[in-house]
Design a protein around this motif. Structure first.
Motif, PDB file in Angstrom:
ATOM      1  N   ILE A  78      32.992  62.275  60.499  1.00 47.53           N
ATOM      2  CA  ILE A  78      31.566  62.570  60.321  1.00 47.53           C
ATOM      3  C   ILE A  78      30.872  61.404  59.630  1.00 47.53           C
ATOM      4  O   ILE A  78      29.776  60.977  60.031  1.00 47.53           O
ATOM      5  CB  ILE A  78      31.396  63.870  59.505  1.00 47.53           C
ATOM      6  CG1 ILE A  78      31.829  65.082  60.335  1.00 47.53           C
ATOM      7  CG2 ILE A  78      29.936  64.042  59.054  1.00 47.53           C
ATOM      8  CD1 ILE A  78      31.847  66.383  59.567  1.00 47.53           C
ATOM      9  N   GLN A  79      31.493  60.860  58.607  1.00 43.24           N
ATOM     10  CA  GLN A  79      30.896  59.752  57.856  1.00 43.24           C
ATOM     11  C   GLN A  79      30.823  58.474  58.680  1.00 43.24           C
ATOM     12  O   GLN A  79      29.886  57.683  58.531  1.00 43.24           O
ATOM     13  CB  GLN A  79      31.701  59.512  56.576  1.00 43.24           C
ATOM     14  CG  GLN A  79      31.630  60.674  55.586  1.00 43.24           C
ATOM     15  CD  GLN A  79      32.607  60.514  54.441  1.00 43.24           C
ATOM     16  OE1 GLN A  79      33.503  59.660  54.464  1.00 43.24           O
ATOM     17  NE2 GLN A  79      32.449  61.342  53.403  1.00 43.24           N
ATOM     18  N   GLN A  80      31.792  58.273  59.577  1.00 48.54           N
ATOM     19  CA  GLN A  80      31.874  57.005  60.310  1.00 48.54           C
ATOM     20  C   GLN A  80      31.073  56.988  61.601  1.00 48.54           C
ATOM     21  O   GLN A  80      30.516  55.945  61.972  1.00 48.54           O
ATOM     22  CB  GLN A  80      33.347  56.699  60.616  1.00 48.54           C
ATOM     23  CG  GLN A  80      34.174  56.382  59.370  1.00 48.54           C
ATOM     24  CD  GLN A  80      35.661  56.285  59.674  1.00 48.54           C
ATOM     25  OE1 GLN A  80      36.088  56.456  60.828  1.00 48.54           O
ATOM     26  NE2 GLN A  80      36.461  56.030  58.652  1.00 48.54           N
ATOM     27  N   ILE A  81      31.001  58.116  62.316  1.00 47.71           N
ATOM     28  CA  ILE A  81      30.409  58.079  63.658  1.00 47.71           C
ATOM     29  C   ILE A  81      29.055  58.774  63.759  1.00 47.71           C
ATOM     30  O   ILE A  81      28.357  58.611  64.772  1.00 47.71           O
ATOM     31  CB  ILE A  81      31.369  58.691  64.706  1.00 47.71           C
ATOM     32  CG1 ILE A  81      31.541  60.195  64.450  1.00 47.71           C
ATOM     33  CG2 ILE A  81      32.707  57.986  64.710  1.00 47.71           C
ATOM     34  CD1 ILE A  81      32.354  60.911  65.521  1.00 47.71           C
ATOM     35  N   LEU A  82      28.667  59.538  62.736  1.00 49.02           N
ATOM     36  CA  LEU A  82      27.419  60.294  62.829  1.00 49.02           C
ATOM     37  C   LEU A  82      26.430  59.814  61.766  1.00 49.02           C
ATOM     38  O   LEU A  82      26.587  60.133  60.584  1.00 49.02           O
ATOM     39  CB  LEU A  82      27.691  61.795  62.658  1.00 49.02           C
ATOM     40  CG  LEU A  82      28.638  62.428  63.686  1.00 49.02           C
ATOM     41  CD1 LEU A  82      28.862  63.907  63.358  1.00 49.02           C
ATOM     42  CD2 LEU A  82      28.109  62.265  65.102  1.00 49.02           C
ATOM     43  N   PRO A  83      25.404  59.068  62.166  1.00 53.24           N
ATOM     44  CA  PRO A  83      24.406  58.612  61.192  1.00 53.24           C
ATOM     45  C   PRO A  83      23.686  59.799  60.548  1.00 53.24           C
ATOM     46  O   PRO A  83      23.439  60.812  61.204  1.00 53.24           O
ATOM     47  CB  PRO A  83      23.430  57.769  62.036  1.00 53.24           C
ATOM     48  CG  PRO A  83      24.174  57.459  63.292  1.00 53.24           C
ATOM     49  CD  PRO A  83      25.124  58.574  63.527  1.00 53.24           C
ATOM     50  N   ALA A  84      23.376  59.667  59.286  1.00 51.00           N
ATOM     51  CA  ALA A  84      22.703  60.756  58.571  1.00 51.00           C
ATOM     52  C   ALA A  84      21.319  61.007  59.164  1.00 51.00           C
ATOM     53  O   ALA A  84      20.611  60.081  59.569  1.00 51.00           O
ATOM     54  CB  ALA A  84      22.592  60.418  57.091  1.00 51.00           C
ATOM     55  N   LYS A  85      20.914  62.273  59.235  1.00 53.80           N
ATOM     56  CA  LYS A  85      19.592  62.671  59.703  1.00 53.80           C
ATOM     57  C   LYS A  85      18.772  63.182  58.517  1.00 53.80           C
ATOM     58  O   LYS A  85      19.340  63.676  57.542  1.00 53.80           O
ATOM     59  CB  LYS A  85      19.701  63.793  60.745  1.00 53.80           C
ATOM     60  CG  LYS A  85      20.254  63.376  62.089  1.00 53.80           C
ATOM     61  CD  LYS A  85      20.246  64.587  63.036  1.00 53.80           C
ATOM     62  CE  LYS A  85      20.730  64.214  64.420  1.00 53.80           C
ATOM     63  NZ  LYS A  85      20.724  65.391  65.334  1.00 53.80           N
ATOM     64  N   PRO A  86      17.446  63.073  58.598  1.00 54.04           N
ATOM     65  CA  PRO A  86      16.630  63.598  57.487  1.00 54.04           C
ATOM     66  C   PRO A  86      16.675  65.114  57.380  1.00 54.04           C
ATOM     67  O   PRO A  86      16.504  65.666  56.306  1.00 54.04           O
ATOM     68  CB  PRO A  86      15.215  63.113  57.822  1.00 54.04           C
ATOM     69  CG  PRO A  86      15.233  62.851  59.298  1.00 54.04           C
ATOM     70  CD  PRO A  86      16.625  62.398  59.622  1.00 54.04           C
ATOM     71  N   GLU A  87      16.930  65.792  58.510  1.00 49.54           N
ATOM     72  CA  GLU A  87      16.952  67.262  58.497  1.00 49.54           C
ATOM     73  C   GLU A  87      18.069  67.776  59.398  1.00 49.54           C
ATOM     74  O   GLU A  87      18.365  67.178  60.439  1.00 49.54           O
ATOM     75  CB  GLU A  87      15.612  67.841  58.983  1.00 49.54           C
ATOM     76  CG  GLU A  87      14.455  67.604  58.050  1.00 49.54           C
ATOM     77  CD  GLU A  87      13.186  68.250  58.557  1.00 49.54           C
ATOM     78  OE1 GLU A  87      12.233  68.349  57.776  1.00 49.54           O
ATOM     79  OE2 GLU A  87      13.144  68.662  59.739  1.00 49.54           O
TER      80      GLU A  87
END
Length: 259
Positions: A189-198
């Motif tokens: 999750i930390q490596q392949i999924l960029p953080a979203k605002p919501e």
């Protein structure tokens, strides 16, 4: 099966939302099984079943979405189809033995081998589980859910494995769960999924559906004959007195009206 139309409709909408953001190439159908196991499973053809026990431990909608997305990933990666192929080979391998033995003995061998197939059908190796975890969090993310919901439901299942081993025996046998698998999913999750605002974590509709499901489970059972409706008879009517047990159908006399 839980045949409540509101809950079935809600689960199918959640399932279709995840399916639209997945690699699944077949139509999906999701249904709820009335059972305490916090489990879910998928069968070839896109049939996904969720136990009511899983919904009860999923406090937030993203936790349920994580479990359903994991099963959709099994469908998309064709894990059950590969299992079916292996099982068909295993089934065919018993034919020479049954022919050799003949008669009822051969029939029993064939039936015994057949009974072992459905359970192996639901068992996935760690590579399959790892791939389903990897794809499932991406489907959640694409559908707008917080992928950490998958970690949350995994951690709850792992905790129950330690505190309620009897309840979790079959869950763990079909979905091997351990701390390493949870840590691996967290890294992905930390490596392949960029953080979203919501993210979608939960909704009022999910809370209402879950409360409704728990309420159905709390209903008193009506198997007790004393809880069934009984016919009360007016005094002096000549009918037999009221007895315990199911109500008896009253006698109906036909009267023909003639002009």
């Amino acid at each position: 099966m839980v045949d409540d139309p509101l809950m079935s409709e809600y689960l199918n909408r959640l399932c279709q939302n995840l399916a639209r953001n997945s690699d699944a190439q077949v139509p999906l159908s999701c249904q709820i099984i009335d059972g305490q196991e916090p489990n879910a499973f998928a069968l070839p053809g896109g049939y996904i079943f969720v136990y009511s026990g899983l919904i009860e431990i999923a406090d937030e909608e993203d936790e349920l979405a994580g479990a359903v997305a994991h099963e959709i990933a099994h469908v998309a990666a064709r894990h059950m189809t590969r299992q079916a192929t292996r099982n068909e080979i295993a089934n065919l391998a018993t034919i020479p033995l049954s022919v050799l033995l003949g008669g009822w003995t051969g029939y029993a061998v064939r039936q015994g081998a057949g009974l072992a197939i459905p359970m192996t059908f639901l068992k996935f190796n760690r590579a399959d589980e790892s791939e389903a975890d990897y794809l499932g969090v991406q489907y959640m993310y694409a559908a707008g859910y917080d992928p950490n919901g998958a970690l949350s439901i995994f951690e709850k299942i792992e905790s129950l494995r330690k505190t309620k081993p009897g309840l979790m025996a079959r869950v763990v046998s079909t979905h091997p769960m351990d701390a390493d698998r949870i840590r691996k999913t967290q890294r992905e999750i930390q490596q392949i999924l960029p953080a979203k605002p919501e993210y979608v974590v939960t909704t009022s509709e999910y809370r209402a559906m879950r409360d409704r499901l728990i309420g159905l489970g709390d209903r008193p059972k009506t198997d007790n004959p004393d809880a069934r409706p009984r016919l009360r008879v007016a005094p002096g009517s000549g009918a037999p007195p009221e007895q315990d047990g199911p109500a008896q159908r009253p006698t109906v006399h036909r009267v023909d009206l003639v002009d």
